[in-house]
Write an enzyme that holds these catalytic residues in place. Structure first.
Site, short mmCIF file in Angstrom:
data_model
loop_
_atom_site.label_atom_id
_atom_site.label_comp_id
_atom_site.label_asym_id
_atom_site.label_seq_id
_atom_site.Cartn_x
_atom_site.Cartn_y
_atom_site.Cartn_z
NE ARG A 15 99.41 38.07 67.28
CZ ARG A 15 99.28 38.37 65.97
NH1 ARG A 15 98.08 38.45 65.42
NH2 ARG A 15 100.34 38.60 65.23
CG HIS A 64 104.31 42.28 65.50
ND1 HIS A 64 104.61 40.96 65.79
CD2 HIS A 64 103.40 42.23 64.48
CE1 HIS A 64 103.91 40.17 64.98
NE2 HIS A 64 103.18 40.92 64.18
CD GLN A 87 104.98 42.20 60.30
OE1 GLN A 87 104.06 41.47 60.63
NE2 GLN A 87 105.39 42.30 59.05
CG ASP A 139 99.89 48.24 61.55
OD1 ASP A 139 99.03 47.44 61.10
OD2 ASP A 139 100.26 48.23 62.75
CB CYS A 191 102.52 44.30 59.37
SG CYS A 191 101.16 45.31 60.01
NE ARG A 201 106.07 37.98 60.79
CZ ARG A 201 104.93 38.06 61.50
NH1 ARG A 201 103.88 38.69 61.01
NH2 ARG A 201 104.89 37.58 62.74
N1 CP Z 1 101.34 40.72 60.50
C1 CP Z 1 100.83 39.83 61.36
O1 CP Z 1 101.32 39.66 62.46
O2 CP Z 1 99.75 39.15 60.90
P1 CP Z 1 98.81 38.22 61.76
O3 CP Z 1 98.04 39.11 62.71
O4 CP Z 1 97.91 37.55 60.77
O5 CP Z 1 99.64 37.25 62.53
N1 NVA Z 2 99.02 47.00 64.74
C1 NVA Z 2 98.30 45.81 64.36
C2 NVA Z 2 99.22 44.81 63.78
C3 NVA Z 2 98.58 43.52 63.35
C4 NVA Z 2 99.58 42.53 62.83
C5 NVA Z 2 97.57 45.28 65.58
O1 NVA Z 2 98.16 45.29 66.67
O2 NVA Z 2 96.43 44.86 65.45
#
Ligand code: CP
Ligand code: NVA
Length: 320
Positions: free
Chosen positions: A102, A129, A132, A222, A262, A290
């Protein structure tokens, strides 16, 4: 070896197979089955940003089936700071069987994958993502029993989550409509890439959210301010003000339409608590999926553990 940097990396057929496996394994897991098909396998996770769902569901998927994981924060790893991404990726690949990353910059995941000798999975970057999107398709399929011909209306930022979901939907015959304020829609370069990679995809943009949700099977949103964009929060709150998913907007959607997010949510910004906790919301089922989608992904990318007879334990123990 296959990487999953972006949902573009999977074919429609592979996504369909992955969803089928996710359904099959979910049913068995919920019955209490835990075949140790990941025995001796180690998943590495490097997260430059916080996470609940992505991190915990990957770790749980490994642990449930006899594998384990190593979690490193961005600070522990120091990708490109403590040492080069190339050095890190080559060394870490000697210890683990696959890596979930990440990152802030999508280029970091891409560079890591270039040097890794094990599969690299994007667990969220500023552009994509994909994990997701896989979980979300599983949820939509569970709700309606099918995917093709459905319509997902995403009200909000044309960012990582929206982009991966749009491509995933496009590949599986789901119409995708993005409704966002000027300047926050899909970038032209992304749309060109979609056109080339998924020419049949039905991806539209409708600025007016009330008009956009009229044909929705799913109304998705989101956060307006993603991780790493905190300095823009005040400005974004103003720009997105008309794009809140609330009871009034939902009243414009068909009665059967469900609400997805999400998570994590910024309650009372992009979505009201009344909607998020309401009877049309499927966000907890969505978060659960997930785990099930990522288990199916791990089953594809991790080498099967060898059983006592040399037969892979996946063949021996993972009965349909
Ligand atoms: N939706 C999602 O990716 O959640 P987290 O940021 O908690 O992993
Ligand atoms: N768009 C958000 C998604 C989090 C799961 C971010 O990137 O923070």
């Amino acid at each position: 070896m296959r990487h999953l940097l972006d949902i573009f990396d999977l074919t429609a057929e592979e996504m369909g197979q992955l969803l089928n496996e996710a359904v099959r394994w979910k049913a068995n897991i919920l019955k209490g089955e835990r075949p140790p098909v990941f025995r001796g396998r180690v998943l590495g996770l490097i997260f430059e940003k916080p996470s609940l769902r992505t991190r915990a569901s990957f770790e749980a998927a490994m642990a449930q089936l006899g594998g384990s994981s190593i979690f490193l924060t961005g600070q522990d790893a120091g990708l490109g700071v403590r040492e080069s991404i190339a050095d890190f990726a080559q060394v870490f690949s000697q210890y683990v069987d696959a890596v979930v990353l990440r990152t802030f910059r999508h280029a970091t995941v891409a560079e890591f994958a270039q040097h890794a000798t094990v599969p690299t999975i994007n667990g969220l970057s500023d552009e994509a993502h994909p994990c997701q999107a896989l979980g979300d398709l599983l949820t939509i399929q569970e709700i309606f029993g099918d995917l093709a011909g459905r319509t997902v209306v995403f009200v909000g930022d044309g960012n990582n989550v929206a982009r991966s979901l749009a491509v995933a939907c496009g590949k599986l015959g789901v119409r995708f409509i993005l409704s966002s304020p000027p300047g926050y829609g899909f970038p032209d370069e992304f749309l060109r890439r979609c056109q080339l990679a998924v020419p049949d995809a039905d991806i539209r943009q409708i600025a007016d959210p009330r008009q956009a949700v009229r044909s929705a099977d799913i109304v998705y949103t989101d956060v307006w301010t993603s991780m790493g964009q905190e300095s823009e929060r005040k400005q974004r709150k103003k720009k997105f003000a008309a794009y809140q998913v609330n009871a009034e907007l939902l009243a414009q959607a068909p009665a059967h339409a469900k609400v997805m997010h999400c998570l994590p949510a910024h309650r009372e910004e992009e979505v009201t608590s009344a909607v998020l906790d309401g009877d049309r919301s499927v966000v907890i089922q969505q978060a659960a999926n997930r785990l099930h989608a990522q288990r199916a992904l791990l089953l594809q990318v991790l080498p099967a553990a060898a059983g006592p007879s040399g037969q892979s334990s996946r063949q021996a123990e993972a009965k349909p």
